[in-house]
Design a protein around this motif. Structure first.
Motif, mmCIF file in Angstrom:
data_model
loop_
_atom_site.group_PDB
_atom_site.id
_atom_site.type_symbol
_atom_site.label_atom_id
_atom_site.label_comp_id
_atom_site.label_asym_id
_atom_site.label_seq_id
_atom_site.Cartn_x
_atom_site.Cartn_y
_atom_site.Cartn_z
ATOM 1 N N MET A 1 0.728 -1.302 -0.059
ATOM 2 C CA MET A 1 0.177 -0.180 -0.088
ATOM 3 C C MET A 1 0.828 1.330 -0.041
ATOM 4 O O MET A 1 1.883 1.298 0.700
ATOM 5 C CB MET A 1 -0.979 -0.113 1.162
ATOM 6 N N ASN A 26 -2.884 -2.193 -2.451
ATOM 7 C CA ASN A 26 -2.142 -3.180 -3.373
ATOM 8 C C ASN A 26 -3.093 -3.723 -4.300
ATOM 9 O O ASN A 26 -4.101 -3.833 -4.174
ATOM 10 C CB ASN A 26 -1.547 -4.216 -2.529
ATOM 11 N N ILE A 60 5.760 2.962 1.639
ATOM 12 C CA ILE A 60 5.276 2.090 0.592
ATOM 13 C C ILE A 60 5.463 0.691 1.411
ATOM 14 O O ILE A 60 6.592 0.384 1.577
ATOM 15 C CB ILE A 60 6.201 2.146 -0.693
ATOM 16 N N ASN A 61 4.421 0.042 1.315
ATOM 17 C CA ASN A 61 4.338 -1.218 2.036
ATOM 18 C C ASN A 61 5.017 -0.964 3.334
ATOM 19 O O ASN A 61 5.609 -2.072 3.845
ATOM 20 C CB ASN A 61 4.949 -2.338 1.296
ATOM 21 N N TYR A 72 13.546 -0.085 -0.237
ATOM 22 C CA TYR A 72 12.186 0.117 -0.697
ATOM 23 C C TYR A 72 12.120 0.191 -2.197
ATOM 24 O O TYR A 72 10.934 -0.274 -2.888
ATOM 25 C CB TYR A 72 11.281 1.101 0.085
ATOM 26 N N GLN A 75 10.993 -2.397 -4.806
ATOM 27 C CA GLN A 75 9.520 -2.567 -4.907
ATOM 28 C C GLN A 75 8.896 -1.829 -6.090
ATOM 29 O O GLN A 75 7.805 -1.980 -6.394
ATOM 30 C CB GLN A 75 8.932 -2.443 -3.699
ATOM 31 N N GLN A 152 6.704 -4.533 -7.339
ATOM 32 C CA GLN A 152 5.183 -4.727 -7.076
ATOM 33 C C GLN A 152 4.648 -3.511 -7.232
ATOM 34 O O GLN A 152 3.186 -3.331 -7.451
ATOM 35 C CB GLN A 152 5.162 -5.134 -5.207
ATOM 36 N N THR A 184 0.440 -3.337 -8.652
ATOM 37 C CA THR A 184 0.043 -1.900 -8.355
ATOM 38 C C THR A 184 0.374 -0.880 -9.264
ATOM 39 O O THR A 184 1.828 -0.843 -9.543
ATOM 40 C CB THR A 184 0.294 -1.596 -6.932
#
Length: 280
Positions: A1, A26, A60-61, A72, A75, A152, A184
């Motif tokens: 997310m 997500n 982020i996540n 990060y 991702q 991701q 995403t």
């Protein structure tokens, strides 16, 4: 997310992004729209830590976006507005270079290149120099390059700018298939048809502020799902209504030509960001 919490970016006296708070789930396909200078590209740059917020924070996540927290970044895949491929290298060499920069093993790089070229229908362009490709093919290479390290989240900043309608739609198909695979996607675009075709949710920026967010149906309902379009004194005027019956009653007294139709995303965009139309 993706979570942006009261994010502000100021360049000297210019406020580019103003207290932007936004959650993107997500697997969501989110479109960030706004006029030139609304803060779209600045937001993308802050998500990649190329630009540091003046205030607020981004996660982020669950990981804080920061130049001092590079973990990060694995991702995220970024497709920039401007083509920044190495023009004197082949398609495969451009992809290979990206894999090396992300610390991928050579065997994994080779397998991923084959997989992505097949996915983008570019297998026959493997050994082609990038500077000989069409604009549409270069855009596709940009996208699959961003996928080399299996991110991701994919950030697309005006991914089809300058393409003809046929090339644009081929890129749309590629992007849409990525989202169906669970990636995403955050998209910025000037093509409202593009956002309407691809995105499950839209956010409208105006002068750095998020003024509206929701599905396309939600946004239509805010201004009115039915619009009367009429041409008066060399100018198009739009009137919005919540029900067809209201629109029919309104046009019963008109003498000039008019059209009654469903409100488009472009209508919403103009009304909420430029305010050049009238709401009835």
């Amino acid at each position: 997310m993706i979570v942006l919490n009261e994010v502000t970016k100021k360049y000297q006296e210019t406020l580019s992004v103003d207290k932007l708070s936004l959650h993107i789930a997500n697997g969501e396909f989110f479109g960030l729209l706004g006029p030139n200078g609304a803060g779209k590209t600045t937001t993308i740059r802050m998500l990649t830590a190329l630009t540091i917020p003046t205030a607020g924070n981004i996660t982020i996540n669950g990981q804080l976006v920061s130049r001092h927290n590079p973990s990060y970044k694995s991702q995220i895949g970024l497709v920039p507005q401007h083509i920044n491929l190495e023009p004197e290298l082949t398609v495969a060499e451009n992809l290979y270079l990206h894999g090396i920069l992300y610390g991928m093993k050579r065997s994994a790089i080779a397998d991923k290149i084959t997989e992505l070229l097949e996915f983008a229908d570019l297998t026959d362009k493997r050994q082609t120099l990038v500077n000989t490709l069409s604009g549409g093919m270069k855009r596709k290479v940009l996208i699959i390059r961003a996928l080399m390290h299996s991110p991701q989240l994919l950030l697309l900043d005006e991914p089809t700018v300058g393409l003809d309608v046929f090339s644009r739609r081929r890129v749309w198909d590629l992007i849409k298939s990525l989202n169906t695979r669970g990636i995403t996607i955050l998209l910025t675009t000037h093509y409202l048809e593009e956002a309407e075709h691809l995105c499950s949710r839209i956010g409208l920026l105006k002068k750095g502020r998020l003024i509206m967010t929701g599905s396309i149906e939600n946004l239509r309902d805010v201004v009115g799902p039915v619009v009367v379009e009429r041409f008066v004194q060399d100018k198009t005027i739009l009137h919005f209504f919540q029900e067809q019956a209201q629109a029919l009653q309104f046009v019963s007294g008109l003498k000039e030509e008019f059209t009654i139709r469903q409100t488009s995303l472009e209508d919403v965009f103009v009304k909420m960001t430029e305010e050049k139309v009238d709401i009835n």
